[in-house]
Design a protein around this motif. Structure first.
Motif, PDB file in Angstrom:
ATOM      1  N   UNK A   4      30.481  17.720 -70.556  1.00 26.42           N
ATOM      2  CA  UNK A   4      31.076  18.812 -69.782  1.00 26.42           C
ATOM      3  C   UNK A   4      30.309  18.871 -68.476  1.00 26.42           C
ATOM      4  N   UNK A   5      31.025  18.781 -67.372  1.00 27.33           N
ATOM      5  CA  UNK A   5      30.413  18.763 -66.041  1.00 27.33           C
ATOM      6  C   UNK A   5      30.895  19.980 -65.271  1.00 27.33           C
ATOM      7  N   UNK A   6      29.954  20.664 -64.640  1.00 28.19           N
ATOM      8  CA  UNK A   6      30.240  21.843 -63.823  1.00 28.19           C
ATOM      9  C   UNK A   6      29.545  21.649 -62.486  1.00 28.19           C
ATOM     10  N   UNK A   7      30.259  21.906 -61.393  1.00 30.75           N
ATOM     11  CA  UNK A   7      29.603  21.765 -60.098  1.00 30.75           C
ATOM     12  C   UNK A   7      29.856  22.972 -59.212  1.00 30.75           C
ATOM     13  N   UNK A   8      28.937  23.177 -58.286  1.00 33.18           N
ATOM     14  CA  UNK A   8      29.045  24.197 -57.242  1.00 33.18           C
ATOM     15  C   UNK A   8      28.719  23.481 -55.932  1.00 33.18           C
ATOM     16  N   UNK A  54      24.671  17.589 -51.125  1.00 32.29           N
ATOM     17  CA  UNK A  54      23.517  17.953 -50.318  1.00 32.29           C
ATOM     18  C   UNK A  54      22.557  18.649 -51.280  1.00 32.29           C
ATOM     19  N   UNK A  55      21.397  18.064 -51.519  1.00 30.85           N
ATOM     20  CA  UNK A  55      20.451  18.581 -52.509  1.00 30.85           C
ATOM     21  C   UNK A  55      19.995  20.003 -52.235  1.00 30.85           C
ATOM     22  N   UNK A  56      20.075  20.435 -51.001  1.00 31.07           N
ATOM     23  CA  UNK A  56      19.613  21.780 -50.647  1.00 31.07           C
ATOM     24  C   UNK A  56      20.703  22.842 -50.773  1.00 31.07           C
ATOM     25  N   UNK A  57      21.966  22.425 -50.930  1.00 29.90           N
ATOM     26  CA  UNK A  57      23.070  23.386 -50.966  1.00 29.90           C
ATOM     27  C   UNK A  57      23.939  23.302 -52.225  1.00 29.90           C
ATOM     28  N   UNK A  58      23.970  22.154 -52.878  1.00 28.48           N
ATOM     29  CA  UNK A  58      24.917  21.912 -53.952  1.00 28.48           C
ATOM     30  C   UNK A  58      24.217  21.738 -55.294  1.00 28.48           C
ATOM     31  N   UNK A  59      24.991  21.927 -56.368  1.00 33.02           N
ATOM     32  CA  UNK A  59      24.439  21.691 -57.704  1.00 33.02           C
ATOM     33  C   UNK A  59      25.509  21.118 -58.622  1.00 33.02           C
TER      34      UNK A  59
END
Length: 87
Positions: A4-8, A54-59
């Motif tokens: 299960x993958x969730x992203x922001x 972008x490692x500083x904005x996304x997850x």
């Protein structure tokens, strides 16, 4: 393995991430995907996702299990896209 993958992801990159995830997994709700992946497929997906993010904005969050049968899934309300019809 069952994933299960969730992203922001920020809006300007979300379209690219959506297309990427749809290549590997089944879309079940906004920014949520599920499905079976091999170890190689998972590595490819994560490699490509890191190139978009972008490692500083996304997850991105992954929930992994050996088999879907060990996961109890309950849907309350409308199911966006059923995966029960897949063979």
């Amino acid at each position: 393995m069952y994933v299960i993958l969730v992203y922001d992801i920020k809006q300007k990159r979300v379209g690219k991430m959506l297309k990427l995830c749809r290549r590997y997994l089944n879309w079940i709700q906004n920014s949520v995907f599920e499905g079976e992946l091999t170890d190689v497929q998972l590595k490819e997906l994560l490699y490509e996702a890191r190139r978009i993010m972008n490692d500083e904005e996304d997850s991105l969050i992954l929930f992994k299990n050996r088999d879907k049968k060990w996961l109890d899934k309950q849907i309350v309300g409308v199911e966006r896209q059923s995966t029960d019809d897949f063979l």
